[in-house]
Enzyme design. Structure first.
Site, PDB file in Angstrom:
ATOM      1  N   SER A  42      12.307 -11.638  11.545  1.00  9.80           N
ATOM      2  CA  SER A  42      12.990 -10.452  12.061  1.00  9.80           C
ATOM      3  C   SER A  42      14.059 -10.895  13.032  1.00  9.80           C
ATOM      4  O   SER A  42      13.984 -11.996  13.606  1.00  9.80           O
ATOM      5  CB  SER A  42      11.990  -9.558  12.807  1.00  9.80           C
ATOM      6  OG  SER A  42      12.673  -8.523  13.508  1.00  9.80           O
ATOM      7  N   TYR A  71       4.642  -8.708  18.687  1.00 11.79           N
ATOM      8  CA  TYR A  71       5.339  -8.763  17.388  1.00 11.79           C
ATOM      9  C   TYR A  71       6.482  -9.777  17.421  1.00 11.79           C
ATOM     10  O   TYR A  71       6.598 -10.642  16.537  1.00 11.79           O
ATOM     11  CB  TYR A  71       5.861  -7.367  17.047  1.00 11.79           C
ATOM     12  CG  TYR A  71       6.697  -7.285  15.793  1.00 11.79           C
ATOM     13  CD1 TYR A  71       6.097  -7.188  14.543  1.00 11.79           C
ATOM     14  CD2 TYR A  71       8.090  -7.280  15.853  1.00 11.79           C
ATOM     15  CE1 TYR A  71       6.871  -7.102  13.381  1.00 11.79           C
ATOM     16  CE2 TYR A  71       8.868  -7.188  14.702  1.00 11.79           C
ATOM     17  CZ  TYR A  71       8.249  -7.095  13.467  1.00 11.79           C
ATOM     18  OH  TYR A  71       9.022  -7.002  12.333  1.00 11.79           O
TER      19      TYR A  71
HETATM   20  P1  NAD Z   1       6.060  -1.827   5.341  1.00  7.49           P
HETATM   21  O1  NAD Z   1       5.090  -1.134   6.200  1.00  7.49           O
HETATM   22  O2  NAD Z   1       6.579  -1.105   4.167  1.00  7.49           O
HETATM   23  O3  NAD Z   1       5.460  -3.204   4.829  1.00  7.49           O
HETATM   24  C1  NAD Z   1       4.525  -3.942   5.564  1.00  7.49           C
HETATM   25  C2  NAD Z   1       3.329  -4.166   4.680  1.00  7.49           C
HETATM   26  O4  NAD Z   1       2.424  -5.058   5.319  1.00  7.49           O
HETATM   27  C3  NAD Z   1       2.515  -2.924   4.402  1.00  7.49           C
HETATM   28  O5  NAD Z   1       2.981  -2.229   3.285  1.00  7.49           O
HETATM   29  C4  NAD Z   1       1.123  -3.482   4.183  1.00  7.49           C
HETATM   30  O6  NAD Z   1       0.810  -3.515   2.802  1.00  7.49           O
HETATM   31  C5  NAD Z   1       1.201  -4.903   4.697  1.00  7.49           C
HETATM   32  N1  NAD Z   1       0.108  -5.160   5.632  1.00  7.49           N
HETATM   33  C6  NAD Z   1       0.069  -4.892   6.951  1.00  7.49           C
HETATM   34  N2  NAD Z   1      -1.137  -5.253   7.449  1.00  7.49           N
HETATM   35  C7  NAD Z   1      -1.853  -5.756   6.420  1.00  7.49           C
HETATM   36  C8  NAD Z   1      -3.158  -6.295   6.308  1.00  7.49           C
HETATM   37  N3  NAD Z   1      -3.974  -6.409   7.366  1.00  7.49           N
HETATM   38  N4  NAD Z   1      -3.587  -6.686   5.077  1.00  7.49           N
HETATM   39  C9  NAD Z   1      -2.777  -6.578   3.990  1.00  7.49           C
HETATM   40  N5  NAD Z   1      -1.527  -6.103   4.047  1.00  7.49           N
HETATM   41  C10 NAD Z   1      -1.071  -5.698   5.259  1.00  7.49           C
HETATM   42  O7  NAD Z   1       7.271  -2.276   6.280  1.00  7.49           O
HETATM   43  P2  NAD Z   1       8.489  -3.303   6.080  1.00  7.49           P
HETATM   44  O8  NAD Z   1       9.436  -2.945   7.126  1.00  7.49           O
HETATM   45  O9  NAD Z   1       8.925  -3.375   4.699  1.00  7.49           O
HETATM   46  O10 NAD Z   1       7.831  -4.682   6.499  1.00  7.49           O
HETATM   47  C11 NAD Z   1       7.912  -5.854   5.725  1.00  7.49           C
HETATM   48  C12 NAD Z   1       8.236  -7.037   6.629  1.00  7.49           C
HETATM   49  O11 NAD Z   1       9.535  -6.880   7.155  1.00  7.49           O
HETATM   50  C13 NAD Z   1       7.296  -7.176   7.828  1.00  7.49           C
HETATM   51  O12 NAD Z   1       6.943  -8.533   7.995  1.00  7.49           O
HETATM   52  C14 NAD Z   1       8.168  -6.710   8.983  1.00  7.49           C
HETATM   53  O13 NAD Z   1       7.764  -7.301  10.191  1.00  7.49           O
HETATM   54  C15 NAD Z   1       9.518  -7.193   8.518  1.00  7.49           C
HETATM   55  N6  NAD Z   1      10.654  -6.563   9.193  1.00  7.49           N
HETATM   56  C16 NAD Z   1      10.884  -5.226   9.043  1.00  7.49           C
HETATM   57  C17 NAD Z   1      11.961  -4.652   9.708  1.00  7.49           C
HETATM   58  C18 NAD Z   1      12.273  -3.191   9.598  1.00  7.49           C
HETATM   59  O14 NAD Z   1      13.118  -2.708  10.338  1.00  7.49           O
HETATM   60  N7  NAD Z   1      11.644  -2.457   8.713  1.00  7.49           N
HETATM   61  C19 NAD Z   1      12.779  -5.450  10.523  1.00  7.49           C
HETATM   62  C20 NAD Z   1      12.516  -6.790  10.640  1.00  7.49           C
HETATM   63  C21 NAD Z   1      11.440  -7.344   9.973  1.00  7.49           C
END
Ligand code: NAD
Ligand code: MG
Length: 297
Positions: free
Chosen positions: A189, A202
């Site tokens: 991130s 985080y």
């Molecule tokens: P999202 O909630 O759609 O995806 C995250 C997924 O993590 C969930 O769908 C879930 O299936 C999985 N997860 C969480 N805890 C779990 C567990 N204990 N066991 C199994 N699966 C688990 O959100 P996203 O934003 O698509 O996140 C994906 C990645 O992107 C993450 O690593 C997040 O930190 C990173 N990210 C997101 C953003 C943003 O703004 N959305 C920014 C920077 C980084």
């Protein structure tokens, strides 16, 4: 809306804040978001870049992981997705979309904070896909806390387990199965470089993911395997509306970016495709920012 790939002002290509108030419990469900995110369901077009590859994507039910899953299937890969039982509804849509491409979809629900599940998850993916060429470690936990005093040991532990330990357990189990030409992609991130005050635990894990992946890349290239990090900025996913940000911030999500809007998951999928495919043959140990103009240092 104009076709995703026709030339246009990218700032106006997708919804801009303000967004409706929409708190959800963890884990957030993409289907409940308003506006619904674009994960490429109708907008991503493939061109055979991953023909015959076998991919495992954690958090492949929703958000960035779902966009990668759809793109990989459209590029010709069989795809296994990992997610939590509570996310069955989102996962079912993704599995259907993978199968609609004539690709194999492997359904692997379970909690990655368990070491034994992480091992089983990889074994199951390898067994059902018939091998493993692409590993996308993308699942994550993000819960904002306004002050250091509010970050409990339970919070800290869960965030470390989900974002760091699970990454290690899954990578460790997968590496013996990866052939030369394989690709490992982690999701960090912008928080690794420019941490928010309210995301102490985080942001710490995201900096850890960068260091871990760069170190792993040095080991893996000895076997002809590449490893890279994607570092997103604000993306419109259920992670944010399920406690990743305070409700008010979700309503203004992406406003601070140079684009004045959040990214949609499909807008980051091409980076995962590039890193996964042989197009990325000289790319390893790198961090790819997709931040909406902020840049990663
Ligand atoms: P999202 O909630 O759609 O995806 C995250 C997924 O993590 C969930 O769908 C879930 O299936 C999985 N997860 C969480 N805890 C779990 C567990 N204990 N066991 C199994 N699966 C688990 O959100 P996203 O934003 O698509 O996140 C994906 C990645 O992107 C993450 O690593 C997040 O930190 C990173 N990210 C997101 C953003 C943003 O703004 N959305 C920014 C920077 C980084
Ligand atoms: Mg989800």
């Amino acid at each position: 809306m104009a076709d995703r790939l026709s030339m246009q002002d990218p700032r106006k290509q997708y919804p801009q804040p303000p967004f409706p108030r929409q708190p959800q419990p963890v884990p957030g469900i993409a289907a409940k978001m308003d506006p619904e995110p674009d994960h490429g369901e109708t907008s991503y077009k493939g061109s055979g870049k991953l023909t015959g590859r076998k991919a495992l994507i954690t958090g492949g039910d929703s958000g960035i992981g779902r966009a990668a899953a759809i793109a990989f299937a459209r590029e010709g890969a069989d795809v296994a997705i990992s997610y939590l039982e509570a996310e069955k509804q989102d996962a079912a849509e993704v599995l259907k979309l993978i199968e609609a491409e004539g690709r194999k979809a492997v359904d692997l629900p379970g909690d990655i904070t368990s070491e034994s599940w992480c091992k089983t998850l990889v074994e199951q993916a390898v067994a059902q896909l018939g091998g493993l060429d692409i590993l996308v470690i993308n699942a994550g936990r993000q819960q904002n806390r306004e002050d250091i005093s509010k970050v409990t040991s339970e919070d800290f532990d869960k965030t470390m387990k989900t974002n760091l330990y699970a990454m290690h357990w899954i990578a460790q189990a997968a590496v013996p199965h990866l052939p030369a030409g394989a690709s490992v992609i982690t999701t960090a991130s912008i928080q690794a470089y420019d941490p928010s005050a309210i995301l102490l635990d985080y942001a710490t894990t995201k900096a850890g993911i960068v260091a871990y992946t760069k170190a792993l890349a040095k080991q893996l290239i000895e076997k002809g395997i590449r490893a890279n990090v994607v570092a997103p900025g604000p993306f419109w996913t259920a992670l944010q509306s399920s406690g990743g940000q305070p409700e008010e911030k979700v309503m203004e999500f992406g406003k601070q970016s140079a684009f004045g809007r959040p990214g949609q998951p499909v807008e980051i999928a091409p980076v995962y495709v590039l890193l996964a495919s042989q197009e990325g043959s000289y790319i390893s140990g790198e961090v790819f920012g997709v931040t909406g103009g902020a840049g990663v240092a």
